[in-house]
Design a protein around this motif. Structure first.
Motif, PDB file in Angstrom:
ATOM      1  N   UNK A  29      77.480  56.399 -41.608  1.00  0.00           N
ATOM      2  CA  UNK A  29      78.291  55.620 -40.670  1.00  0.00           C
ATOM      3  C   UNK A  29      77.492  54.442 -40.130  1.00  0.00           C
ATOM      4  N   UNK A  30      76.261  54.685 -39.706  1.00  0.00           N
ATOM      5  CA  UNK A  30      75.426  53.603 -39.183  1.00  0.00           C
ATOM      6  C   UNK A  30      75.213  52.509 -40.223  1.00  0.00           C
ATOM      7  N   UNK A  31      74.944  52.890 -41.469  1.00  0.00           N
ATOM      8  CA  UNK A  31      74.725  51.907 -42.537  1.00  0.00           C
ATOM      9  C   UNK A  31      75.984  51.093 -42.810  1.00  0.00           C
ATOM     10  N   UNK A  32      77.130  51.758 -42.874  1.00  0.00           N
ATOM     11  CA  UNK A  32      78.391  51.044 -43.137  1.00  0.00           C
ATOM     12  C   UNK A  32      78.743  50.094 -41.994  1.00  0.00           C
ATOM     13  N   UNK A  33      78.526  50.536 -40.755  1.00  0.00           N
ATOM     14  CA  UNK A  33      78.809  49.671 -39.603  1.00  0.00           C
ATOM     15  C   UNK A  33      77.889  48.459 -39.603  1.00  0.00           C
ATOM     16  N   UNK A  34      76.614  48.673 -39.871  1.00  0.00           N
ATOM     17  CA  UNK A  34      75.651  47.565 -39.918  1.00  0.00           C
ATOM     18  C   UNK A  34      76.014  46.579 -41.022  1.00  0.00           C
ATOM     19  N   UNK A  35      76.319  47.108 -42.194  1.00  0.00           N
ATOM     20  CA  UNK A  35      76.722  46.279 -43.326  1.00  0.00           C
ATOM     21  C   UNK A  35      77.959  45.445 -42.979  1.00  0.00           C
ATOM     22  N   UNK A  36      78.928  46.071 -42.342  1.00  0.00           N
ATOM     23  CA  UNK A  36      80.161  45.394 -41.957  1.00  0.00           C
ATOM     24  C   UNK A  36      79.896  44.302 -40.928  1.00  0.00           C
ATOM     25  N   UNK A  92      75.832  60.687 -40.134  1.00  0.00           N
ATOM     26  CA  UNK A  92      75.385  59.720 -39.146  1.00  0.00           C
ATOM     27  C   UNK A  92      74.729  58.510 -39.812  1.00  0.00           C
ATOM     28  N   UNK A  93      73.849  58.762 -40.769  1.00  0.00           N
ATOM     29  CA  UNK A  93      73.185  57.660 -41.493  1.00  0.00           C
ATOM     30  C   UNK A  93      74.198  56.812 -42.255  1.00  0.00           C
ATOM     31  N   UNK A 137      81.012  59.710 -34.006  1.00  0.00           N
ATOM     32  CA  UNK A 137      81.853  58.659 -33.426  1.00  0.00           C
ATOM     33  C   UNK A 137      81.349  58.291 -32.034  1.00  0.00           C
ATOM     34  N   UNK A 138      81.013  59.301 -31.233  1.00  0.00           N
ATOM     35  CA  UNK A 138      80.510  59.050 -29.876  1.00  0.00           C
ATOM     36  C   UNK A 138      79.165  58.317 -29.914  1.00  0.00           C
ATOM     37  N   UNK A 139      78.281  58.719 -30.820  1.00  0.00           N
ATOM     38  CA  UNK A 139      76.971  58.068 -30.961  1.00  0.00           C
ATOM     39  C   UNK A 139      77.109  56.584 -31.285  1.00  0.00           C
TER      40      UNK A 139
END
Length: 93
Positions: free
Chosen positions: A81-88, A78-79, A26-28
Motif C-alpha cells: 500500500x505504501x509503495x502504491x501510494x508513493x508511486x501514485x 502495508x509495504x 488504512x488507518x496507518x
C-alpha cells in the motif's frame, strides 16, 4: 478521495482474517477503508474485474492505483500500500 477496498465474500475465511489488517493499514496511511461483498455488489466484481477473493484495491475515485488478490500478511500488505501510494503521488506531480 483515496481508499482501500476489499472485495470479499461472507463465506471466505481469508477475507475475514484480512479485515483487521486492512483496517490497520488504512488507518496507518490515513485513507478510507471499504468492504464490498460480491453477493450484494456484483457490479463491483465486473467494475474491478475480480476473478478471486479477497481482492484488494487502492483507488482514487474511479481510478485504480493498485490491485492484488489473495491473503497478504500485514507487513507485506502495508509495504504494498505504501509503495502504491508513493508511486501514485509521484506520478501526480
Amino acid at each position: 478521495m483515496i481508499k482501500l477496498i476489499e472485495i470479499s465474500g461472507d463465506s471466505c475465511a481469508s477475507c475475514h482474517a484480512l479485515l483487521p489488517q486492512l483496517n490497520a493499514v488504512a488507518a496507518e496511511n490515513n485513507i478510507a477503508f471499504e468492504r464490498i461483498d460480491i453477493e450484494t455488489s456484483p457490479e463491483a466484481v465486473e467494475k474491478y474485474a475480480v476473478d478471486r477473493i479477497p481482492t484488494i484495491i487502492i483507488a482514487d475515485g474511479d481510478k485504480v492505483i493498485g490491485k492484488c488478490s489473495g491473503y497478504q500478511p500485514e507487513e507485506i500488505l502495508s509495504l504494498w500500500v505504501e509503495a502504491k501510494l508513493e508511486e501514485y503521488r509521484q506520478g501526480k506531480n
